[in-house]
Scaffold this active site. Sequence first.
Site, mmCIF file in Angstrom:
data_model
loop_
_atom_site.group_PDB
_atom_site.id
_atom_site.type_symbol
_atom_site.label_atom_id
_atom_site.label_comp_id
_atom_site.label_asym_id
_atom_site.label_seq_id
_atom_site.Cartn_x
_atom_site.Cartn_y
_atom_site.Cartn_z
ATOM 1 N N GLU A 2 0.808 -1.161 0.049
ATOM 2 C CA GLU A 2 0.161 0.018 -0.206
ATOM 3 C C GLU A 2 0.932 1.168 0.019
ATOM 4 O OE1 GLU A 2 -3.651 1.798 2.682
ATOM 5 O OE2 GLU A 2 -2.195 0.659 3.710
ATOM 6 N N LYS A 62 -10.349 2.749 -1.261
ATOM 7 C CA LYS A 62 -10.546 1.827 -0.019
ATOM 8 C C LYS A 62 -11.856 2.247 0.606
ATOM 9 C CE LYS A 62 -7.636 1.374 4.110
ATOM 10 N NZ LYS A 62 -6.197 1.772 4.672
ATOM 11 N N CYS A 122 -5.560 -2.906 2.840
ATOM 12 C CA CYS A 122 -4.983 -2.810 4.273
ATOM 13 C C CYS A 122 -6.499 -2.858 5.090
ATOM 14 C CB CYS A 122 -4.412 -1.469 4.521
ATOM 15 S SG CYS A 122 -3.406 -1.549 5.983
#
Length: 289
Positions: free
Chosen positions: A40, A113, A150
């Site tokens: 990331e 995200k 993540c």
Amino acid sequence: MRLAAVQMAMSGDVDANVATAERLVRDAAGKGAHIILLPELFEGRYFCTDQRADELMRARPLDGHPTVDHFAALAAELAVVLPISVYEQAGQVRFNTVVVVDADGTRLGHYRKSHIPDGPGYSEKYYFSPGDTGFRVWRTQHATIGVGICWDQWFPEAARAMALQGAEVLLYPTAIGSEPPEPAWDSSGHWQRVMQGHAAANLVPVVAANRVGHEVGSPTEITFYGSSFIADPTGALVATAGREEEAVITADFDRDALTAQRAAWGLFRDRRPDLYGALTTLDGDTTRR
């Protein structure tokens, strides 16, 4: 298909980080990898340790993004699939975004995200708006892939949504390490196991790529613990990296065998979405409907 995860440390120099990432991608391609996952926000240090307005200026629009363009050319040269993690500027807002580049260099689309953490050392709500793309999959030249970023990896709903759409592999670029309020707390085992569960529950391989190194913010410090891994469709770890060193790890899978295994096991056949209404609420209370 051969999957690869790249683990690396980042400096404050974007060009140097891009060069390191390219070197490791070439290494993975040289080992026969078809789909290669980078960590990331690999362009630089993890800037979310502290809330600093100047760090907001890191964001760039996806159109003409130099790092995405660079790796699109590399993907075409090496005939590999590359999900590229960047800080996106979109109008007046910013997203933590992965652009999926196919093996011919084509940009297939992007994922923003969805789950944005907020805590000491991981102040991501200051930098990112919640993603608006929803969970997506992409049919690449080498496999149909789903990508979470993540904190997304802690949510089984995200993994299941991508699996239901046909993901043959789940990919999680990551930046995670020590917890500033409790430096002795090591979440690496928990971090791996939750994603191993996604692999087992959906009968798909999972790849997680983390960063390594000690990064000093202003003033927060984090030591990233690496431990990148590839899990097979039963959740077993089949390739792992260490906690401190850069690494390229790979694992091979037979797509046809995976498809047959998913069909035979019955996990998707026996689902009862009519009973899962609580999952569409925040508090689990379905009585208000």
